[in-house]
Design an enzyme around this catalytic site. Sequence first.
Site, mmCIF file in Angstrom:
data_model
loop_
_atom_site.group_PDB
_atom_site.id
_atom_site.type_symbol
_atom_site.label_atom_id
_atom_site.label_comp_id
_atom_site.label_asym_id
_atom_site.label_seq_id
_atom_site.Cartn_x
_atom_site.Cartn_y
_atom_site.Cartn_z
ATOM 1 N N GLN A 177 -2.594 -2.017 -6.685
ATOM 2 C CA GLN A 177 -1.172 -1.742 -6.521
ATOM 3 C C GLN A 177 -0.370 -2.488 -7.589
ATOM 4 O O GLN A 177 0.845 -2.309 -7.691
ATOM 5 C CB GLN A 177 -0.691 -2.174 -5.133
ATOM 6 C CG GLN A 177 -1.376 -1.441 -3.996
ATOM 7 C CD GLN A 177 -1.045 -2.054 -2.650
ATOM 8 O OE1 GLN A 177 0.036 -1.823 -2.088
ATOM 9 N NE2 GLN A 177 -1.947 -2.856 -2.143
ATOM 10 N N HIS A 195 0.362 2.048 -8.606
ATOM 11 C CA HIS A 195 1.822 1.946 -8.827
ATOM 12 C C HIS A 195 2.152 1.877 -10.303
ATOM 13 O O HIS A 195 3.249 1.470 -10.683
ATOM 14 C CB HIS A 195 2.379 0.712 -8.083
ATOM 15 C CG HIS A 195 2.301 0.834 -6.594
ATOM 16 N ND1 HIS A 195 2.270 -0.254 -5.760
ATOM 17 C CD2 HIS A 195 2.205 1.926 -5.791
ATOM 18 C CE1 HIS A 195 2.195 0.164 -4.500
ATOM 19 N NE2 HIS A 195 2.137 1.478 -4.492
ATOM 20 N N CYS A 226 3.196 16.235 -17.534
ATOM 21 C CA CYS A 226 1.738 16.448 -17.707
ATOM 22 C C CYS A 226 0.925 15.187 -17.423
ATOM 23 O O CYS A 226 -0.280 15.163 -17.548
ATOM 24 C CB CYS A 226 1.451 16.911 -19.148
ATOM 25 S SG CYS A 226 1.771 15.652 -20.394
ATOM 26 N N ASP A 260 0.585 -5.297 -13.409
ATOM 27 C CA ASP A 260 0.543 -6.388 -14.397
ATOM 28 C C ASP A 260 -0.576 -6.292 -15.424
ATOM 29 O O ASP A 260 -0.680 -7.156 -16.307
ATOM 30 C CB ASP A 260 0.481 -7.748 -13.665
ATOM 31 C CG ASP A 260 -0.724 -7.854 -12.712
ATOM 32 O OD1 ASP A 260 -0.603 -8.562 -11.694
ATOM 33 O OD2 ASP A 260 -1.763 -7.200 -12.972
HETATM 34 N N1 APR Z 1 -5.445 -15.269 -2.407
HETATM 35 C C1 APR Z 1 -5.518 -14.414 -1.343
HETATM 36 N N2 APR Z 1 -4.439 -13.835 -0.776
HETATM 37 C C2 APR Z 1 -3.230 -14.130 -1.313
HETATM 38 C C3 APR Z 1 -3.076 -15.014 -2.414
HETATM 39 C C4 APR Z 1 -4.254 -15.589 -2.950
HETATM 40 N N3 APR Z 1 -4.217 -16.436 -3.992
HETATM 41 N N4 APR Z 1 -1.747 -15.092 -2.704
HETATM 42 C C5 APR Z 1 -1.111 -14.305 -1.813
HETATM 43 N N5 APR Z 1 -1.998 -13.720 -0.994
HETATM 44 C C6 APR Z 1 -1.750 -12.742 0.073
HETATM 45 C C7 APR Z 1 -0.451 -12.915 0.812
HETATM 46 O O1 APR Z 1 -0.632 -13.781 1.929
HETATM 47 C C8 APR Z 1 -0.157 -11.482 1.261
HETATM 48 O O2 APR Z 1 -0.791 -11.200 2.501
HETATM 49 O O3 APR Z 1 -1.635 -11.481 -0.583
HETATM 50 C C9 APR Z 1 -0.787 -10.621 0.175
HETATM 51 C C10 APR Z 1 0.220 -10.021 -0.786
HETATM 52 O O4 APR Z 1 0.994 -9.095 -0.049
HETATM 53 P P1 APR Z 1 2.340 -8.506 -0.677
HETATM 54 O O5 APR Z 1 3.142 -9.595 -1.240
HETATM 55 O O6 APR Z 1 2.946 -7.604 0.374
HETATM 56 O O7 APR Z 1 1.845 -7.635 -1.920
HETATM 57 P P2 APR Z 1 1.218 -6.174 -1.880
HETATM 58 O O8 APR Z 1 0.418 -5.956 -0.645
HETATM 59 O O9 APR Z 1 0.553 -5.964 -3.167
HETATM 60 O O10 APR Z 1 2.538 -5.246 -1.835
HETATM 61 C C11 APR Z 1 2.342 -3.877 -1.968
HETATM 62 O O11 APR Z 1 4.721 -3.602 -2.095
HETATM 63 O O12 APR Z 1 6.844 -4.051 -2.886
HETATM 64 C C12 APR Z 1 5.747 -3.252 -3.057
HETATM 65 O O13 APR Z 1 5.224 -2.175 -5.071
HETATM 66 C C13 APR Z 1 5.136 -3.407 -4.423
HETATM 67 O O14 APR Z 1 2.798 -3.030 -5.014
HETATM 68 C C14 APR Z 1 3.663 -3.742 -4.142
HETATM 69 C C15 APR Z 1 3.504 -3.272 -2.695
#
Ligand code: APR
Length: 239
Positions: A91, A109, A120, A94
Amino acid sequence: MTEINMDKELRNGIKISAKEILNSKYIIASTGAGISTESGIPDFRGPGGAWRSIGGLIKMVVKTPTAKPNPGHYALAELEKIGILKCLITQNIDNLHRAAGSRNVIEFHGNMYKLRCTKCNTRFGIFDFGAMRAHRSRCKGIVKPDTVMFGEPIPPDALQNAFDEAERCDCLIVAGTSSVVYPAAALIPRAKRNNARIIEVNAEETGMTRSVSDHFLKGKTGEILPSLVDEIKRLKEVK
Ligand code: APR
């Protein structure tokens, strides 16, 4: 096993998960922002996340362009290199999985370093003006940043390919995602529907942990994933 201070339960979970992976035929991974926090990029919903504070959002914008892959990214690239991981769906925009060496990557994403034609679906590097000119000569589609904006549909090729992979896999490693954003979060139950084994690696429990995940490895992806790969390689040697 990467020498870090792991408790017995986690070490045991890694051993069991490594066996699970080696007993599977088609293993894929799905990652979220949590895998990049150890590269200095805040996640969205974890403590200090971009959606939790303006400071987190500013840090995400400032840190992302200079961030480097961390051991979690390299571990998944290594798993692909040794022929275990067949596909990585992320997702994250980066580019850190590609920078770590992962090749078969589906950027659900988008990718902040690419542009995409909305007609296309051709993608090119943001500075690849030659490719842009060549594309323009054959397609009049609107070209925009590849990053998926809120309210914008997931690019059809990424959506289809990701769900095809979720249907096909018999083991899904879910790393660093809160699994609350759809349709990406739907990949997990889709894999589960075909009896895939779900191995979740996350700093905290999520809505999938107790209802869908078969194994939950609680902790940092930058520590657990390298240990998981070490254990897989150790077991492969003794096989
Ligand atoms: N190791 C393991 N888990 C981690 C670490 C780490 N070092 N750092 C953070 N986390 C966990 C957090 O506790 C959280 O549960 O990773 C999870 C990240 O969740 P989100 O911040 O919700 O990110 P994500 O799931 O990628 O969000 C999905 O939401 O806003 C949109 O487009 C955005 O792609 C993103 C989507």
